[in-house]
Enzyme design. Structure first.
Site, short mmCIF file in Angstrom:
data_model
loop_
_atom_site.label_atom_id
_atom_site.label_comp_id
_atom_site.label_asym_id
_atom_site.label_seq_id
_atom_site.Cartn_x
_atom_site.Cartn_y
_atom_site.Cartn_z
N ASN A 1 38.82 61.32 51.33
CA ASN A 1 39.73 59.94 51.42
C ASN A 1 40.07 59.90 53.05
O ASN A 1 40.36 60.88 53.37
CB ASN A 1 40.95 59.87 50.46
CG ASN A 1 41.76 58.84 50.73
OD1 ASN A 1 41.30 57.50 50.58
ND2 ASN A 1 42.92 58.86 50.76
N LYS B 1 40.55 44.47 37.35
CA LYS B 1 41.19 43.80 36.16
C LYS B 1 40.07 43.75 35.28
O LYS B 1 40.55 43.85 33.90
CB LYS B 1 41.34 42.22 36.47
CG LYS B 1 42.53 41.97 37.22
CD LYS B 1 42.64 40.64 37.36
CE LYS B 1 43.81 40.19 38.39
NZ LYS B 1 43.51 39.40 39.56
N ASP C 1 47.07 61.53 47.44
CA ASP C 1 46.87 61.95 48.93
C ASP C 1 47.59 63.52 49.15
O ASP C 1 48.03 63.85 49.99
CB ASP C 1 47.95 61.16 49.89
CG ASP C 1 47.62 59.74 49.91
OD1 ASP C 1 46.27 59.14 49.84
OD2 ASP C 1 48.39 58.89 49.98
N HIS D 1 43.26 58.46 55.21
CA HIS D 1 44.53 58.04 54.92
C HIS D 1 45.31 57.62 56.43
O HIS D 1 45.06 58.66 57.10
CB HIS D 1 45.51 58.87 54.18
CG HIS D 1 47.03 58.19 53.80
ND1 HIS D 1 47.11 57.49 52.90
CD2 HIS D 1 48.36 58.49 54.70
CE1 HIS D 1 48.38 56.99 53.11
NE2 HIS D 1 49.26 57.82 53.84
N THR E 1 36.22 48.25 57.79
CA THR E 1 35.96 48.73 58.97
C THR E 1 35.58 50.15 59.02
O THR E 1 34.51 50.39 59.93
CB THR E 1 37.09 48.49 60.02
OG1 THR E 1 38.28 49.14 59.47
CG2 THR E 1 37.67 46.93 60.08
N ASN E 2 36.14 51.08 58.04
CA ASN E 2 35.61 52.44 57.82
C ASN E 2 34.36 52.47 57.34
O ASN E 2 33.45 53.18 57.74
CB ASN E 2 36.65 53.27 57.29
CG ASN E 2 37.92 53.64 57.87
OD1 ASN E 2 37.66 54.47 58.62
ND2 ASN E 2 39.13 53.22 57.70
#
Ligand code: GAR
Length: 203
Positions: free
Chosen positions: A105, A60, A148, A107, A13-14
């Protein structure tokens, strides 16, 4: 044109808020590439629906080489700014050096509360509610070697009510994220920020 690379892991959504703000003309930028660390991220579909190139680099498969692979792609495409938007892998190595103060980023808490290892998605909102805070919110910050820990660009606060569930709080915070992230991108694209140690100043 200022080029953005967006890193995602999930719903996106961001990412959608960045797409919408580019389409509306608020952001004078191009989303050059979307990179997901999961093949199943709905954000990949959002990108492709909007005609944006998207690649999956499954965690992975790439393991420790993920950051180097991202660096290869963003360098080839001359990306100016990397935006991690709900990206759950930790970036490291050369990428952080080459893109110092060029990775941001979002958060979903008011850093330095409820951040760091294991603090992502609903975990963050559960922790905020269980702690009993009356105010939460979101933070856009530069990415450094820690989790963060980089210099803070924008924070937006929301109230926490006594009958909130983590899901309800998440939605209230997400609405603010969708404002804060485009605002931060605009400040950077227009070269309006200066970083002095931990402090980010608007020129
Ligand atoms: C957002 O709330 C973002 O802040 C959070 O994940 C969600 C992704 O939503 N990120 C973290 O928790 C990172 N520590 P989206 O995929 O709909 O943008």
């Amino acid at each position: 044109m200022f080029k953005i690379g967006v890193l995602i892991s999930g719903g996106g959504t961001n990412l959608q808020s960045i797409i919408d703000n580019v389409n509306s003309g608020y952001l004078d930028c191009k989303i050059e590439i979307v990179i997901s660390d999961s093949e199943n991220a709905y954000g990949i579909e959002r990108a492709r629906k909007s005609g944006i190139d998207a690649v999956a680099l499954p965690k992975k498969q790439y393991g420790d080489a993920l950051s180097d692979e991202i660096l290869k792609i963003v360098s080839e495409r001359k990306v100016d700014l990397i935006v991690t938007a709900g990206f759950l892998s930790i970036l490291k190595g050369e990428l952080l050096k080459k893109y110092k103060n060029k990775i941001i980023n979002i958060h979903p808490s008011l850093i330095p509360s409820f951040c760091g290892k294991g603090m992502y998605g609903l975990n963050v909102h559960k922790a905020a509610i269980n702690y009993g805070v009356k105010t939460s919110g979101c933070t856009v910050h530069f990415v450094d070697e820690g989790t963060d820990t980089g210099p803070i660009i924008i924070q937006k606060a929301v109230p926490v009510f006594s009958d909130d569930t983590a899901e309800i709080l998440q939605k209230r915070v997400l609405d603010k994220e969708h404002e804060a992230l485009p605002e931060a991108i605009k400040l950077i694209a227009e070269d309006k920020l200066e970083v002095h140690d931990r402090r980010v100043l608007i020129k």
